[in-house]
Design a protein around this motif. Structure first.
Motif, PDB file in Angstrom:
ATOM      1  N   ARG A 119      91.360  47.203 146.590  1.00 24.01           N
ATOM      2  CA  ARG A 119      90.101  47.169 145.864  1.00 24.01           C
ATOM      3  C   ARG A 119      89.076  46.298 146.588  1.00 24.01           C
ATOM      4  O   ARG A 119      87.874  46.527 146.499  1.00 24.01           O
ATOM      5  CB  ARG A 119      90.331  46.643 144.444  1.00 24.01           C
ATOM      6  N   LEU A 148      93.023  39.295 139.011  1.00 29.60           N
ATOM      7  CA  LEU A 148      93.598  40.623 138.782  1.00 29.60           C
ATOM      8  C   LEU A 148      95.056  40.721 139.222  1.00 29.60           C
ATOM      9  O   LEU A 148      95.716  41.736 138.982  1.00 29.60           O
ATOM     10  CB  LEU A 148      92.779  41.682 139.525  1.00 29.60           C
ATOM     11  N   ASP A 151      97.527  41.964 136.832  1.00 26.53           N
ATOM     12  CA  ASP A 151      97.182  43.208 136.156  1.00 26.53           C
ATOM     13  C   ASP A 151      96.884  42.957 134.670  1.00 26.53           C
ATOM     14  O   ASP A 151      97.554  43.510 133.790  1.00 26.53           O
ATOM     15  CB  ASP A 151      98.344  44.204 136.302  1.00 26.53           C
ATOM     16  N   LEU A 155      90.512  40.241 130.473  1.00 26.18           N
ATOM     17  CA  LEU A 155      89.950  39.481 131.589  1.00 26.18           C
ATOM     18  C   LEU A 155      88.733  38.687 131.127  1.00 26.18           C
ATOM     19  O   LEU A 155      87.835  39.229 130.480  1.00 26.18           O
ATOM     20  CB  LEU A 155      89.550  40.460 132.698  1.00 26.18           C
ATOM     21  N   ILE A 175      82.191  46.520 140.124  1.00 28.39           N
ATOM     22  CA  ILE A 175      83.621  46.234 139.938  1.00 28.39           C
ATOM     23  C   ILE A 175      83.929  46.025 138.454  1.00 28.39           C
ATOM     24  O   ILE A 175      84.921  46.546 137.929  1.00 28.39           O
ATOM     25  CB  ILE A 175      84.023  44.989 140.759  1.00 28.39           C
ATOM     26  N   GLU A 178      84.022  49.309 136.776  1.00 29.42           N
ATOM     27  CA  GLU A 178      85.262  50.031 137.127  1.00 29.42           C
ATOM     28  C   GLU A 178      86.446  49.513 136.326  1.00 29.42           C
ATOM     29  O   GLU A 178      87.281  50.284 135.859  1.00 29.42           O
ATOM     30  CB  GLU A 178      85.600  49.826 138.608  1.00 29.42           C
ATOM     31  N   LEU A 179      86.530  48.169 136.217  1.00 30.17           N
ATOM     32  CA  LEU A 179      87.647  47.577 135.482  1.00 30.17           C
ATOM     33  C   LEU A 179      87.618  48.012 134.021  1.00 30.17           C
ATOM     34  O   LEU A 179      88.639  48.311 133.414  1.00 30.17           O
ATOM     35  CB  LEU A 179      87.610  46.043 135.578  1.00 30.17           C
ATOM     36  N   ARG A 180      86.418  48.082 133.479  1.00 31.59           N
ATOM     37  CA  ARG A 180      86.286  48.528 132.095  1.00 31.59           C
ATOM     38  C   ARG A 180      86.751  49.975 131.958  1.00 31.59           C
ATOM     39  O   ARG A 180      87.473  50.328 131.028  1.00 31.59           O
ATOM     40  CB  ARG A 180      84.836  48.411 131.641  1.00 31.59           C
ATOM     41  N   VAL A 184      90.605  47.766 131.067  1.00 31.89           N
ATOM     42  CA  VAL A 184      90.759  46.315 130.897  1.00 31.89           C
ATOM     43  C   VAL A 184      89.746  45.827 129.848  1.00 31.89           C
ATOM     44  O   VAL A 184      88.586  46.206 129.893  1.00 31.89           O
ATOM     45  CB  VAL A 184      90.502  45.577 132.241  1.00 31.89           C
ATOM     46  N   ILE A 186      87.344  43.104 128.508  1.00 36.39           N
ATOM     47  CA  ILE A 186      86.633  42.080 129.282  1.00 36.39           C
ATOM     48  C   ILE A 186      85.697  41.264 128.404  1.00 36.39           C
ATOM     49  O   ILE A 186      84.943  41.811 127.583  1.00 36.39           O
ATOM     50  CB  ILE A 186      85.820  42.739 130.435  1.00 36.39           C
TER      51      ILE A 186
END
Ligand SMILES: Nc1ncnc2c1ncn2[C@@H]1O[C@H](COP(=O)(O)OP(=O)(O)O)[C@@H](O)[C@H]1O
Ligand SMILES: [Mg+2]
Lengths: 235, 295
Positions: A119, A148, A151, A155, A175, A178-180, A184, A186
């Motif tokens: 990533r 991260l 995992d 976050l 980023i 993308e994580l959302r 994840v 957040i």
């Protein structure tokens, strides 16, 4: 996922957070915005267990965190990227990632490092460099990458775009988005109100230790008060 | 040429003992932000453990590693009993506590063992000289240099390559963030004290093998030297302890060479003067970094 009720935090005589309540649902991206000194970082540190509560209750997935020491919270799926990045400057990039994966089984660590580096390709190039020698943007990427390693399901990001060049700021928000998308949950504290409202589902506004406003992020970005206080000059 | 070789050996010999001790101080300082004044007393604890074992007939080379581990465990016990209950208090409180521990240990040694110096038989192999051409080198000095360099390399390998080593260095860089990553404060602190005790034990082995005796305040002089070395080198970085230790070793050896016999009594004064110079002009030491010790 996260439920905070009547949270009170004081530093000696200073009341930094004064009885705030908020929630973050599973899969949600919630942002907390507000001026410097409003108590945002203190709130995140309380959630992570880094400052003692003077009152109130914090629970994760219905389990109270009151008796969970900070070291055990990562094992509950939480992870944290602190304000000012705070990478381990005297450790190499690789060692920073290893430290982030301290709670992983030894056999899993290597694979996880590889995934995280996919990533963040710059980190792979600089794997043996001391973290203190990275640029601000690279250090921020490392701080997120480090968080991260486990995992995480949940976050916590404290001002990840602070002090970065506009191009890097956009990368950081890409980023986060993308994580959302990857599911994840957040909790994001940001100075960059415009960009954080653009990626968030919901937002809370803090002022002097209190939550003064909350609502869906898109409504907040249309709110005239928010416009005047946070978006006016900046936007 | 011979003179230079002798001088170099003297520098390495003194420097490596100071470096080992200073490293032990710095490993703890990096985490908790205080200098453990009782560090030198771990040397005496090593010495007494070695003494009693030899009295009971344990062979020297078996007694040594046992005594080194014993010193490490004593350091862990010190933390557990005296410092852990004070966790979160100011480094000043911890420093003063370490003075108290040191004083208490001296009294305990005097009452329960002896206020006098007790001889420890040192194996034949560590006495006498080896000659290289015209150069005479004490075997104990060679032993010191080999053991010190070996220990330093082993420590370096451990800190760089083991999981615990990385956890320790991460904690020294930023304790709160390390804890948020799941690194256990108690475990890391215990490890730091164990390492400091082992380093003190190794230093004591080298110190005692050149002097052949143990007494209650054995650790005081080398401990103060190590303190100076650590401050000169910079308290926040293990590399600083190394530089400081060898710098101080070089300084003492040089002063011993250049000062005439009637001036050599001023050697320690000169060392302290240089310490003052560092405190005034370079208070963060040769190597200055900015760690976040535990609050
Ligand atoms: N460690 C601390 N000790 C004392 N006061 C603090 C500490 N950290 C923060 N504060 C105070 O608490 C208030 C909230 O700070 P903070 O949570 O950092 O705000 P924000 O992250 O919103 O800028 C401020 O008044 C700040 O000065
Ligand atoms: Mg803040």
């Amino acid at each position: 996922m996260l439920k905070v009720q009547d949270l009170d935090v004081r530093y000696g005589a200073v009341a930094a957070v004064k009885g705030i309540s908020f929630e973050v649902a599973k899969g949600e991206l919630v942002t907390v915005i507000g001026a410097n000194g409003a108590g945002k970082s203190t709130t995140l540190n309380a959630v992570m267990g880094l400052v003692p509560l003077s009152g109130g209750e914090i629970s994760l997935n219905g389990k109270s965190l009151a008796r969970v020491p900070v070291e055990n919270r990562i094992g509950m799926g939480m992870s944290y990227s602190p304000e000012g990045r705070r990478v381990f400057k005297t450790l190499s990039v690789l060692e920073n990632l290893k430290a982030g994966g301290s709670t992983l089984a030894k056999s899993k660590t290597e694979a996880r490092i590889a995934t995280v580096m996919d990533r963040f390709p710059t980190l792979r190039e600089r794997r043996n460099q001391d973290a203190g020698t990275l640029s601000g943007g690279e250090q921020q990427m490392l701080a997120i990458a480090r968080a991260l390693m486990t995992d995480p399901e949940f976050l916590i990001l404290d001002e990840p775009s602070l002090g970065l060049a506009p191009k890097i700021v956009s990368q950081v928000f890409d980023i986060i988005a993308e994580l959302r998308e990857a599911g994840v949950t957040i909790l994001l504290v940001e100075q960059n109100v415009k960009k954080s409202l653009a990626v968030a589902d919901r937002a809370y506004v803090m002022e002097l230790g209190l939550i003064v406003k909350s609502g869906p992020a898109h409504e907040m970005s249309d709110d005239p008060d928010i416009h005047d206080s946070y978006l006016g000059a900046a936007a | 040429m011979e003179a230079f070789a002798q001088y170099l050996i003297a520098v390495l010999n003194l420097g490596s003992i100071y470096a080992l001790l200073a490293l032990g101080l710095v490993v703890v300082f990096g985490l908790l932000g205080f200098l453990n004044f009782a560090h030198g007393d771990l040397m005496a604890l090593f010495g007494y453990c070695l003494l009693f074992q030899t009295l009971w007939g344990v062979p020297f080379w078996i007694a040594v590693p046992i005594a080194i581990v014993f010193a490490g465990l004593c350091a862990v016990a010190m933390e557990r009993i005296a410092f852990r209950p004070l966790r979160g208090h100011s480094p000043m409180t911890l420093l003063i506590t370490s003075f108290a521990i040191s004083g208490a240990l001296h009294v305990i040694f005097q009452i329960t063992i002896s206020p006098r110096s007790k001889p420890i038989p040192i194996p034949e192999i560590l006495s006498g000289y080896i000659t290289f051409g015209d150069v005479f080198i004490g075997r104990a000095q060679i032993f010191t240099i080999i053991v010190a360099v070996g220990s330093l390399l082993a420590l370096r390998y451990f800190l760089a390559n083991s999981r615990l080593g990385v956890a320790l260095r991460a904690s020294a860089a930023d304790f709160d963030v390390a804890r948020a990553m799941g690194i256990r404060a108690n475990r890391v602190i215990a490890l730091a004290f164990f390492l400091s005790g082992v380093l003190a034990g190794v230093a004591a082995l080298l110190w005692i093998s050149q002097r052949g005796a143990v007494f209650p305040t054995l650790g005081l002089t080398p401990m103060i030297k190590a303190l100076i070395a650590a401050i000169i080198g910079g308290l926040s970085n293990p590399k600083g302890a190394l530089y400081g230790g060898f710098f101080l070793g070089a300084l003492e050896a040089t002063l011993l060479n250049v000062l005439s016999d009637d001036l050599v009594v001023f050697r320690d004064a000169a060392v302290l003067l240089i310490l003052v110079f560092f405190l005034v002009f370079r208070p963060n030491g040769i190597i200055a970094t900015n760690p976040e010790p535990m609050r």
